[in-house]
Write a protein that holds these residues in place. Structure first.
Motif, short mmCIF file in Angstrom:
data_model
loop_
_atom_site.label_atom_id
_atom_site.label_comp_id
_atom_site.label_asym_id
_atom_site.label_seq_id
_atom_site.Cartn_x
_atom_site.Cartn_y
_atom_site.Cartn_z
N VAL A 213 6.87 2.74 10.13
CA VAL A 213 7.71 3.66 9.37
C VAL A 213 7.79 3.13 7.94
O VAL A 213 7.99 1.95 7.72
CB VAL A 213 9.13 3.71 9.98
N VAL A 214 7.58 4.04 6.98
CA VAL A 214 7.65 3.64 5.57
C VAL A 214 9.09 3.79 5.09
O VAL A 214 9.71 4.83 5.28
CB VAL A 214 6.72 4.52 4.71
N ALA B 26 7.03 13.65 -0.08
CA ALA B 26 6.29 12.41 0.20
C ALA B 26 5.01 12.67 0.98
O ALA B 26 4.17 11.79 1.13
CB ALA B 26 7.19 11.45 0.98
N VAL B 27 4.85 13.92 1.49
CA VAL B 27 3.63 14.26 2.23
C VAL B 27 2.46 14.29 1.24
O VAL B 27 2.58 14.84 0.15
CB VAL B 27 3.78 15.64 2.92
N PHE C 240 11.81 -5.81 3.18
CA PHE C 240 13.04 -5.98 3.95
C PHE C 240 13.42 -4.67 4.65
O PHE C 240 13.65 -4.64 5.86
CB PHE C 240 14.17 -6.44 3.03
N ASP C 241 13.46 -3.59 3.86
CA ASP C 241 13.84 -2.28 4.42
C ASP C 241 12.85 -1.83 5.49
O ASP C 241 13.22 -1.26 6.50
CB ASP C 241 13.89 -1.22 3.32
N MET C 242 11.55 -2.11 5.22
CA MET C 242 10.53 -1.65 6.17
C MET C 242 10.57 -2.45 7.47
O MET C 242 10.40 -1.90 8.54
CB MET C 242 9.14 -1.71 5.54
N ALA C 243 10.85 -3.76 7.34
CA ALA C 243 10.95 -4.59 8.55
C ALA C 243 12.13 -4.10 9.39
O ALA C 243 12.04 -3.99 10.62
CB ALA C 243 11.14 -6.04 8.17
N GLU D 240 0.82 -1.22 0.00
CA GLU D 240 0.00 0.00 0.00
C GLU D 240 0.86 1.27 0.00
O GLU D 240 0.59 2.22 -0.72
CB GLU D 240 -0.91 0.01 1.23
N THR D 241 1.93 1.27 0.81
CA THR D 241 2.70 2.51 0.97
C THR D 241 3.85 2.66 -0.01
O THR D 241 4.25 3.78 -0.33
CB THR D 241 3.25 2.61 2.40
N THR D 242 4.41 1.54 -0.48
CA THR D 242 5.57 1.67 -1.38
C THR D 242 5.32 1.08 -2.77
O THR D 242 6.06 1.39 -3.70
CB THR D 242 6.81 0.97 -0.79
#
Lengths: 91, 294
Positions: free
Chosen positions: A48-49, B234-235, A27-30, A18-20
């Motif tokens: 955190v995204v 990104a906002v 991996f980066d988000m975890a 959804e966010t990326t």
């Protein structure tokens, strides 16, 4: 540092998509959230995204957010899952 | 090094289509690729994607593990800058070293140890003839300078545990002030002219993004204008951002200072003298300009 709120029925991967817009950012988000990709998230939890955003994909999920952890018990049970046909499937 | 996800998938699919039994059962055409013979939404393709992802993820984890181990090794090599940082972080306020260079924590609870370890972050910086160690503690959610008593105890500790001949001068300062002048081009369907969200859920999304960016910086890390622009872009509702000007100041220097390379106007990159920065909201100017790129 962008953050997002986990919605009802979302798994970690749903939130990543959804966010990326790209599952490889999992991996980066975890790492950024110090959690495992298989951790159970709770509704309205802050994440955190991280990673690179694919805007063409994230635009699709602006209104209809992915939430694959459906409430339907039949699909939640891994043991209930069967292939729709027998391999090989010729298309 | 972890292989690319596509590389792993390619290896699996190559093996799959070159298998004689598979070729026979699927009636595959020799010489054609997997992509040419299987649909993107076929269960086979999805299965291979999932398997390739799992393998790729595992390889990435191994990479991370290797980096962490290397980091541990680097920290344990004495007299490197990382070692000094580790030593600074190990400082326990109010406890005696008892003639060793390590604290004896026998009988102490985890909570007592955590409370005594007041140093939230440290950064050793080599100077002419001495080692400067920038340190801060955490008060609530924010970084803050040490009190005089804490700094004195820390100075004694550092000069006790480091080797003879190295003169350590710890410093602890309030955050450097950051003044910004920004042009923010916004989508007027989402944001209002004052930068607040039209749906009323957030009054200052741009300012929050700036604060979050400053918080996400590594201690004694570089403030980079173009990265800040990316964070603000990104906002939701922000189309474009231009940093018209950025200035920082600390101690007795002001925003117009030209004699110190670490104060005054910022030319893309700045490392805060205190090791961290905070936004000077009173002097920051954010111009919101409606702009729809469609």
């Amino acid at each position: 540092m962008r953050t997002t709120k986990v919605q009802q029925g979302q798994t970690f991967f749903d939130s990543v998509i959804e966010t990326t817009g790209d599952v490889t950012n999992a991996f980066d988000m975890a790492l950024a959230n110090d959690i495992s990709v298989t951790d159970v998230l709770f509704n309205q939890m802050d994440l955190v995204v991280a990673g690179t955003e694919k805007r063409t994909v994230t635009q699709l999920f602006k209104i209809q957010k992915p939430a694959t952890q459906d409430n339907d018990e039949t699909f939640n049970e891994a043991s209930n899952y069967v292939f729709p046909q027998v391999l090989p499937f010729i298309l | 090094m972890a292989r690319e996800l596509s590389e792993i998938k390619q290896q699996i699919t190559d093996e799959w289509i070159n298998n004689e039994t598979i070729q026979e059962r699927y009636e595959l055409v020799p010489g054609q690729t997997f992509e040419q013979q299987f649909s993107k939404v076929s269960i086979e393709n999805i299965l291979f994607n999932v398997i390739a992802f799992a393998i790729w993820f595992f390889e990435k984890t191994l990479d991370l593990f290797r980096t962490e181990i290397n980091d541990e090794i680097a920290k344990s090599r004495i007299h490197t800058q990382k070692w000094y940082r580790e030593k600074a972080l190990s400082f326990m306020y109010g406890y005696d070293l008892n003639d060793t260079d390590n604290y004896d924590t026998t009988g102490l609870t985890d909570e007592q140890i955590a409370t005594a370890k007041i140093i939230a972050n440290a950064a050793p910086v080599k100077m002419q003839g001495y080692l400067r160690v920038k340190v801060v503690k955490r008060v609530g959610d924010e970084l803050a300078p040490l009190s005089l008593a804490e700094l004195n105890a820390f100075t004694s500790y550092m000069n006790y545990v480091t080797d003879a001949g190295t003169y350590v001068i710890p410093t602890t300062d309030p955050a450097d002030d950051l003044k910004l002048t920004l042009d923010v081009y916004y989508n007027d369907l989402i944001l209002a002219g004052d930068g607040s969200r039209l749906d009323g859920t957030d009054a200052t999304p741009v300012l929050d993004a700036i604060k979050n960016y400053l918080k996400s910086l590594r201690f004694n890390g570089s403030f980079i204008e173009s990265k800040l622009e990316k964070e603000i872009e990104a906002v939701d509702g922000v189309s474009m951002v231009k940093v018209v000007g950025a200035w920082s100041k600390y101690g007795s220097y002001d925003y117009e200072s030209t004699i110190n390379p670490n104060a005054g106007k910022i030319n893309e990159i700045r490392i805060a003298d205190a090791g961290y920065m905070k936004i000077d909201e009173a002097n920051t100017v954010i111009n919101f300009i409606a702009f729809n790129d469609e």
